[in-house]
Design an enzyme around this catalytic site. Structure first.
Site, PDB file in Angstrom:
ATOM      1  N   GLU A 160      11.658   8.379  -0.362  1.00 31.70           N
ATOM      2  CA  GLU A 160      11.465   9.804  -0.686  1.00 31.70           C
ATOM      3  C   GLU A 160      12.620  10.293  -1.557  1.00 31.70           C
ATOM      4  O   GLU A 160      12.413  10.952  -2.584  1.00 31.70           O
ATOM      5  CB  GLU A 160      11.432  10.665   0.593  1.00 31.70           C
ATOM      6  CG  GLU A 160      10.342  10.304   1.587  1.00 31.70           C
ATOM      7  CD  GLU A 160      10.740   9.221   2.591  1.00 31.70           C
ATOM      8  OE1 GLU A 160      11.775   8.540   2.380  1.00 31.70           O
ATOM      9  OE2 GLU A 160      10.017   9.056   3.598  1.00 31.70           O
ATOM     10  N   ASP A 182      -1.705   7.325   8.912  1.00 29.84           N
ATOM     11  CA  ASP A 182      -1.558   7.469  10.361  1.00 29.84           C
ATOM     12  C   ASP A 182      -0.981   8.821  10.797  1.00 29.84           C
ATOM     13  O   ASP A 182      -0.812   9.058  11.993  1.00 29.84           O
ATOM     14  CB  ASP A 182      -0.690   6.330  10.917  1.00 29.84           C
ATOM     15  CG  ASP A 182       0.663   6.242  10.231  1.00 29.84           C
ATOM     16  OD1 ASP A 182       0.807   6.771   9.104  1.00 29.84           O
ATOM     17  OD2 ASP A 182       1.581   5.644  10.817  1.00 29.84           O
TER      18      ASP A 182
HETATM   19  C1  UGA Z   1       7.649   5.760   7.009  1.00 31.05           C
HETATM   20  C2  UGA Z   1       7.428   6.254   5.567  1.00 31.05           C
HETATM   21  O1  UGA Z   1       6.254   7.055   5.508  1.00 31.05           O
HETATM   22  C3  UGA Z   1       7.266   5.091   4.634  1.00 31.05           C
HETATM   23  O2  UGA Z   1       7.159   5.558   3.305  1.00 31.05           O
HETATM   24  C4  UGA Z   1       8.449   4.205   4.736  1.00 31.05           C
HETATM   25  O3  UGA Z   1       8.208   3.051   3.951  1.00 31.05           O
HETATM   26  C5  UGA Z   1       8.674   3.782   6.179  1.00 31.05           C
HETATM   27  O4  UGA Z   1       8.756   4.910   7.025  1.00 31.05           O
HETATM   28  C6  UGA Z   1       9.969   3.013   6.290  1.00 31.05           C
HETATM   29  O5  UGA Z   1      10.991   3.560   5.925  1.00 31.05           O
HETATM   30  O6  UGA Z   1       9.927   1.872   6.729  1.00 31.05           O
HETATM   31  P1  UGA Z   1       6.155   4.562   8.880  1.00 31.05           P
HETATM   32  O7  UGA Z   1       5.373   5.555   9.636  1.00 31.05           O
HETATM   33  O8  UGA Z   1       7.361   3.989   9.523  1.00 31.05           O
HETATM   34  O9  UGA Z   1       6.494   5.128   7.423  1.00 31.05           O
HETATM   35  O10 UGA Z   1       5.308   3.346   8.367  1.00 31.05           O
HETATM   36  P2  UGA Z   1       3.750   3.101   8.324  1.00 31.05           P
HETATM   37  O11 UGA Z   1       2.971   4.286   8.742  1.00 31.05           O
HETATM   38  O12 UGA Z   1       3.497   1.800   8.989  1.00 31.05           O
HETATM   39  O13 UGA Z   1       3.523   2.859   6.746  1.00 31.05           O
HETATM   40  C7  UGA Z   1       3.576   3.907   5.783  1.00 31.05           C
HETATM   41  C8  UGA Z   1       2.305   3.851   4.930  1.00 31.05           C
HETATM   42  O14 UGA Z   1       2.274   2.614   4.217  1.00 31.05           O
HETATM   43  C9  UGA Z   1       1.012   3.950   5.750  1.00 31.05           C
HETATM   44  O15 UGA Z   1       0.098   4.781   5.087  1.00 31.05           O
HETATM   45  C10 UGA Z   1       0.535   2.510   5.821  1.00 31.05           C
HETATM   46  O16 UGA Z   1      -0.882   2.407   5.865  1.00 31.05           O
HETATM   47  C11 UGA Z   1       1.092   1.881   4.544  1.00 31.05           C
HETATM   48  N1  UGA Z   1       1.470   0.460   4.683  1.00 31.05           N
HETATM   49  C12 UGA Z   1       2.206   0.017   5.743  1.00 31.05           C
HETATM   50  C13 UGA Z   1       1.065  -0.459   3.725  1.00 31.05           C
HETATM   51  O17 UGA Z   1       0.383  -0.095   2.764  1.00 31.05           O
HETATM   52  N2  UGA Z   1       1.426  -1.778   3.871  1.00 31.05           N
HETATM   53  C14 UGA Z   1       2.157  -2.233   4.927  1.00 31.05           C
HETATM   54  O18 UGA Z   1       2.433  -3.456   4.995  1.00 31.05           O
HETATM   55  C15 UGA Z   1       2.532  -1.312   5.893  1.00 31.05           C
HETATM   56 MN    MN Z   2       3.411   5.999   9.769  1.00 36.51          MN
END
Ligand code: UGA
Ligand code: MN
Length: 336
Positions: free
Chosen positions: A267, A184
């Site tokens: 990270e 994203d």
């Molecule tokens: C950020 C960080 O990039 C994540 O590594 C971290 O886990 C997260 O914050 C956190 O600390 O909670 P964020 O933008 O908040 O991420 O989260 P998302 O964009 O929803 O998810 C990160 C990535 O993991 C995305 O590429 C998404 O596709 C993937 N994801 C998300 C999954 O594979 N499974 C899920 O259930 C949710």
């Molecule tokens: Mn994100």
């Protein structure tokens, strides 16, 4: 009379030399010395796919689909390969996100895209998108372990995905650069040329992180002084997932390096497990003065209203389009 004879005598060697030149040109083509085929024409010629299943350290099953193509083989090998690791999961925005990032990556030479899906089975739409792109990719199934999925509160999003992809790199590659690119975020393609020459670990600013709208190392006269980030959280490396890149050679020197399942500390934990030393960090993007990547978020969309399942749409295009939608479960009719 003599002149005409002379002309005829010249004509045969002339024909012979044209034929020789044509023959030489054809052989150069065959041995790839001269290429007049358009860049994309070769893509589908050298394409092969295969599925593999393997167990990883954290117990997840990884199924991969490799697609090694002529474009990759014929590109000059001297520039390092960038392994872009993208965690993804099923939701209405998944295909639009994959499309947007995929089309950014199509502008970048020597990229191998590792799409790691938080799912137990392959998503046909993701697979189809990757197949038609014409670039090297690997599609992995890397589900979040149940113990985390069922936990209340913050979840370690994308961790099983990234660890699965790192394992894949350890098993299939000896050099290049790895970069964690969430599906994203928004990427300026200049970030890929910045990270390509990473020797160990490189770092650079990321936009739209926390209320400060920025996460970056702080440099004074080009020398590291500290960190700027809205949430320090006691971290040694208060950086965003999109704010660093690691060389594959350096990763392979640290066989135990792994990303912890600790929300917020992914990270930091990963960089610590790589035994990164601040004095060896490589600061990119003109000494961290440019933003080439943003931690954007996409509006969450509700599941689609299943009204298109109505029989009045039988035999219309809607029946095909429904395969691209995630539908809300239909309300069960109330018993009268
Ligand atoms: C950020 C960080 O990039 C994540 O590594 C971290 O886990 C997260 O914050 C956190 O600390 O909670 P964020 O933008 O908040 O991420 O989260 P998302 O964009 O929803 O998810 C990160 C990535 O993991 C995305 O590429 C998404 O596709 C993937 N994801 C998300 C999954 O594979 N499974 C899920 O259930 C949710
Ligand atoms: Mn994100």
């Amino acid at each position: 009379m003599r002149l005409r004879y002379y002309r005829r005598a010249l004509f045969l060697p002339f024909l012979a030399s044209i034929a020789t030149m044509f023959f030489v040109f054809l052989s150069l083509q065959t041995f790839s010395v001269v290429r007049v085929t358009p860049y994309y024409q070769g893509i589908f010629m050298g394409n092969f796919s295969c599925d593999q299943t393997q167990s990883t350290k954290n117990g997840t099953i990884v199924t991969s689909n490799m697609n090694v193509q002529l474009r990759n083989i014929t590109k000059p090998p001297e520039i390092p390969m960038i392994y872009v690791i993208t965690p993804t999961y099923k939701r209405p925005e998944q295909i639009p996100e994959i499309t947007r990032l995929g089309q950014t990556l199509m502008l970048v030479p020597r990229v191998h895209w590792i799409v790691a899906d938080d799912a137990l089975e392959k998503n046909k739409l993701v697979q189809e998108y990757l197949d038609q792109m014409g670039m090297p990719y690997t599609y992995l199934l890397t589900p979040m372990p149940e113990r985390f999925r069922n936990k209340k509160g913050a979840k370690p999003k994308g961790v099983a995905n990234r660890n699965g992809a790192v394992d894949w790199i350890r098993n299939h590659s000896t050099e290049g650069v790895l970069y964690f690119a969430d599906d994203d975020n928004s990427y300026d393609i200049r970030i890929f040329e910045e990270i390509r020459s990473t020797r160990e670990v490189s770092m650079f600013p990321v936009g739209l992180v926390t209320s400060r709208s920025l996460s970056t190392p702080v440099l004074r006269n080009g020398r590291f002084e500290g960190w700027y980030d809205g949430w320090m959280g006691g971290r040694k490396f208060p950086v965003d997932m999109a704010g660093f890149a690691v060389s594959v050679q350096y990763l392979l020197k640290h066989p135990k390096a792994t990303m912890p399942y600790s929300p917020g500390y992914e990270e930091d934990g990963f960089l610590k497990s790589l035994q990164v030393e601040i004095k060896n960090l490589e600061f990119l993007a003109s000494n961290c003065t440019k933003v080439y990547v943003w931690h954007t978020r996409t509006h969450k969309n509700a599941l689609a209203d299943p009204v298109l399942l109505d029989p009045r749409y039988n035999n219309t295009n809607l029946q095909v389009l429904k395969k691209s939608l995630l539908l809300k479960p239909r309300a069960t009719p109330r018993a009268s």
